[in-house]
Design a protein around this motif. Structure first.
Motif, PDB file in Angstrom:
ATOM      1  N   GLY A   1      30.878  57.097  59.935  1.00 18.77           N
ATOM      2  CA  GLY A   1      29.948  58.219  60.005  1.00 18.77           C
ATOM      3  C   GLY A   1      30.076  59.154  58.825  1.00 18.77           C
ATOM      4  O   GLY A   1      29.077  59.640  58.283  1.00 18.77           O
ATOM      5  N   SER A   2      31.310  59.395  58.381  1.00 20.66           N
ATOM      6  CA  SER A   2      31.520  60.255  57.219  1.00 20.66           C
ATOM      7  C   SER A   2      30.956  59.625  55.955  1.00 20.66           C
ATOM      8  O   SER A   2      30.351  60.311  55.131  1.00 20.66           O
ATOM      9  N   CYS A   3      31.131  58.333  55.806  1.00 17.80           N
ATOM     10  CA  CYS A   3      30.594  57.646  54.632  1.00 17.80           C
ATOM     11  C   CYS A   3      29.070  57.645  54.628  1.00 17.80           C
ATOM     12  O   CYS A   3      28.438  57.832  53.586  1.00 17.80           O
ATOM     13  N   LEU A   4      28.465  57.430  55.796  1.00 18.77           N
ATOM     14  CA  LEU A   4      27.005  57.484  55.886  1.00 18.77           C
ATOM     15  C   LEU A   4      26.487  58.885  55.565  1.00 18.77           C
ATOM     16  O   LEU A   4      25.456  59.040  54.910  1.00 18.77           O
ATOM     17  N   THR A   5      27.195  59.888  56.019  1.00 17.51           N
ATOM     18  CA  THR A   5      26.792  61.265  55.747  1.00 17.51           C
ATOM     19  C   THR A   5      26.942  61.586  54.270  1.00 17.51           C
ATOM     20  O   THR A   5      26.065  62.216  53.675  1.00 17.51           O
ATOM     21  N   PHE A   6      28.026  61.143  53.669  1.00 18.70           N
ATOM     22  CA  PHE A   6      28.264  61.423  52.256  1.00 18.70           C
ATOM     23  C   PHE A   6      27.216  60.748  51.375  1.00 18.70           C
ATOM     24  O   PHE A   6      26.775  61.306  50.384  1.00 18.70           O
ATOM     25  N   GLY A   7      26.793  59.555  51.743  1.00 19.01           N
ATOM     26  CA  GLY A   7      25.851  58.805  50.922  1.00 19.01           C
ATOM     27  C   GLY A   7      24.394  59.134  51.155  1.00 19.01           C
ATOM     28  O   GLY A   7      23.528  58.640  50.442  1.00 19.01           O
ATOM     29  N   TRP A   8      24.082  59.994  52.120  1.00 20.39           N
ATOM     30  CA  TRP A   8      22.691  60.320  52.427  1.00 20.39           C
ATOM     31  C   TRP A   8      22.107  61.196  51.343  1.00 20.39           C
ATOM     32  O   TRP A   8      22.724  62.154  50.895  1.00 20.39           O
ATOM     33  N   LEU A   9      20.894  60.858  50.888  1.00 21.63           N
ATOM     34  CA  LEU A   9      20.218  61.625  49.852  1.00 21.63           C
ATOM     35  C   LEU A   9      18.964  62.272  50.422  1.00 21.63           C
ATOM     36  O   LEU A   9      18.040  61.582  50.832  1.00 21.63           O
ATOM     37  N   PRO A  10      18.911  63.612  50.435  1.00 19.02           N
ATOM     38  CA  PRO A  10      17.772  64.282  51.049  1.00 19.02           C
ATOM     39  C   PRO A  10      16.515  64.278  50.196  1.00 19.02           C
ATOM     40  O   PRO A  10      15.433  64.501  50.703  1.00 19.02           O
ATOM     41  N   ASP A  11      16.621  64.026  48.901  1.00 17.42           N
ATOM     42  CA  ASP A  11      15.474  64.157  48.013  1.00 17.42           C
ATOM     43  C   ASP A  11      14.577  62.931  47.996  1.00 17.42           C
ATOM     44  O   ASP A  11      13.513  62.964  47.405  1.00 17.42           O
ATOM     45  N   GLN A  12      15.000  61.854  48.596  1.00 14.36           N
ATOM     46  CA  GLN A  12      14.199  60.637  48.566  1.00 14.36           C
ATOM     47  C   GLN A  12      13.060  60.725  49.564  1.00 14.36           C
ATOM     48  O   GLN A  12      13.212  61.265  50.652  1.00 14.36           O
ATOM     49  N   GLU A  13      11.930  60.163  49.162  1.00 21.04           N
ATOM     50  CA  GLU A  13      10.825  60.074  50.100  1.00 21.04           C
ATOM     51  C   GLU A  13      11.114  58.951  51.087  1.00 21.04           C
ATOM     52  O   GLU A  13      11.820  58.000  50.752  1.00 21.04           O
ATOM     53  N   PRO A  14      10.574  59.053  52.294  1.00 21.33           N
ATOM     54  CA  PRO A  14      10.809  57.975  53.257  1.00 21.33           C
ATOM     55  C   PRO A  14      10.287  56.644  52.721  1.00 21.33           C
ATOM     56  O   PRO A  14       9.244  56.582  52.078  1.00 21.33           O
ATOM     57  N   ARG A  15      11.044  55.613  52.977  1.00 20.97           N
ATOM     58  CA  ARG A  15      10.680  54.286  52.491  1.00 20.97           C
ATOM     59  C   ARG A  15       9.467  53.775  53.257  1.00 20.97           C
ATOM     60  O   ARG A  15       9.381  53.895  54.474  1.00 20.97           O
TER      61      ARG A  15
END
Length: 147
Positions: free
Chosen positions: A110-124
């Motif tokens: 969960g920590s790794c997923l949170t760290f790697g999340w990028l808020p600036d990307q548009e939804p795929r």
């Protein structure tokens, strides 16, 4: 009444979920819950409670709190994810080997997923949308054939 069309609850939840590291926060919260549940196991199952006992309850509670903070305050996700990794590793010593490895692995993932999340990307875009756009860009495939 407003002029906007009403959205369903599911669409509203998907929109909310898309703006935050949802799965990372959920896994962090689940890790805290799982480790707390292993603290309540019978004494025959428990490997060890920890150094003073209090840390065995404090760290999983903090892990669950970090998961909720990630969900409701995603702007600070980097701090929460780094703290989550350290707290998850701390549960190895303080609470039944990190909830018998399951809570430890949930917390780190969960920590790794949170760290790697990028808020600036548009939804795929979905697969169907991408195929439709590529067909439109190439002219449909049928048009433009020379006789």
């Amino acid at each position: 009444m407003t002029g906007r069309p009403r959205r369903g609850a599911r669409a509203a939840f998907r929109g909310w979920r898309a703006r935050r590291p949802f799965w990372g926060g959920l896994l962090l919260a689940l890790a805290g819950g799982e480790i707390l549940l292993t603290e309540k196991a019978s004494l025959k199952v428990v490997t060890h409670i920890g150094m003073q006992g209090l840390a065995g309850y404090l760290l999983p509670t903090l892990l669950g709190l970090l998961g909720l903070l990630v969900l409701f305050n995603p702007a600070q996700r980097l701090f929460y994810s780094l703290t989550g990794v350290l707290v998850s590793l701390g549960t190895w010593v303080t609470s039944n080997l990190g909830g018998f490895f399951v809570g430890l692995l949930l917390g780190i993932t969960g920590s790794c997923l949170t760290f790697g999340w990028l808020p600036d990307q548009e939804p795929r875009a979905g697969r169907r949308t991408r195929r439709k756009q590529s067909r439109e860009a190439t002219g449909g495939g049928v048009e433009g054939t020379a006789a």
